[in-house]
Scaffold this motif. Structure first.
Motif, short mmCIF file in Angstrom:
data_model
loop_
_atom_site.label_atom_id
_atom_site.label_comp_id
_atom_site.label_asym_id
_atom_site.label_seq_id
_atom_site.Cartn_x
_atom_site.Cartn_y
_atom_site.Cartn_z
N LYS A 54 102.31 -50.98 64.76
CA LYS A 54 102.95 -49.68 64.58
C LYS A 54 104.11 -49.50 65.56
O LYS A 54 105.16 -48.96 65.19
N THR A 55 103.93 -49.95 66.79
CA THR A 55 105.01 -49.83 67.78
C THR A 55 106.23 -50.63 67.36
O THR A 55 107.37 -50.13 67.42
N LEU A 56 106.03 -51.86 66.91
CA LEU A 56 107.16 -52.68 66.47
C LEU A 56 107.80 -52.10 65.22
O LEU A 56 109.04 -52.12 65.08
N SER A 57 107.01 -51.56 64.32
CA SER A 57 107.56 -50.94 63.11
C SER A 57 108.44 -49.74 63.48
O SER A 57 109.55 -49.59 62.95
N MET A 58 107.96 -48.91 64.38
CA MET A 58 108.75 -47.76 64.82
C MET A 58 110.03 -48.22 65.52
O MET A 58 111.10 -47.65 65.31
N PHE A 59 109.94 -49.25 66.33
CA PHE A 59 111.11 -49.76 67.04
C PHE A 59 112.17 -50.27 66.07
O PHE A 59 113.35 -49.94 66.20
N PHE A 60 111.74 -51.05 65.06
CA PHE A 60 112.72 -51.59 64.11
C PHE A 60 113.27 -50.50 63.20
O PHE A 60 114.44 -50.55 62.80
N ASN A 61 112.46 -49.49 62.86
CA ASN A 61 112.99 -48.35 62.10
C ASN A 61 114.00 -47.59 62.93
O ASN A 61 115.01 -47.10 62.40
N TRP A 62 113.76 -47.46 64.22
CA TRP A 62 114.72 -46.80 65.13
C TRP A 62 116.03 -47.58 65.20
O TRP A 62 117.10 -47.00 65.23
N LEU A 63 115.94 -48.92 65.20
CA LEU A 63 117.15 -49.75 65.25
C LEU A 63 117.96 -49.63 63.96
O LEU A 63 119.19 -49.68 63.98
N LYS A 64 117.27 -49.48 62.82
CA LYS A 64 117.95 -49.35 61.53
C LYS A 64 118.73 -48.04 61.43
O LYS A 64 119.76 -48.00 60.78
N ALA A 65 118.21 -47.01 62.02
CA ALA A 65 118.80 -45.67 61.87
C ALA A 65 120.10 -45.50 62.60
O ALA A 65 120.82 -46.15 63.10
#
Length: 65
Positions: A54-65
């Motif tokens: 979940k942490t990595l998913s949130m991090f990569f979603n943050w990078l996409k935005a």
């Protein structure tokens, strides 16, 4: 081949004469301890895996935005 036979027979002889075997009640108790620890360890491993996923998913979603 006779060396292998001698080794096996000596191993069985040592198991019969020199090994102190635990009582059946102690074997059952220790088996339960191991089973409970294995389940707890599996749950802890699953929890850590979910947390990092979940942490990595949130991090990569943050990078996409």
């Amino acid at each position: 081949m006779s060396k292998v036979g001698t080794y096996i027979s000596e191993a069985f002889e040592e198991l019969k004469l020199n090994v102190t075997w635990p009582e059946w009640a102690e074997v059952q108790r220790l088996t339960m301890v191991v089973a409970i620890f294995a389940v707890l360890f599996a749950l802890a491993t699953w929890g850590v895996d979910e947390f990092f996923a979940k942490t990595l998913s949130m991090f990569f979603n943050w990078l996409k935005a």
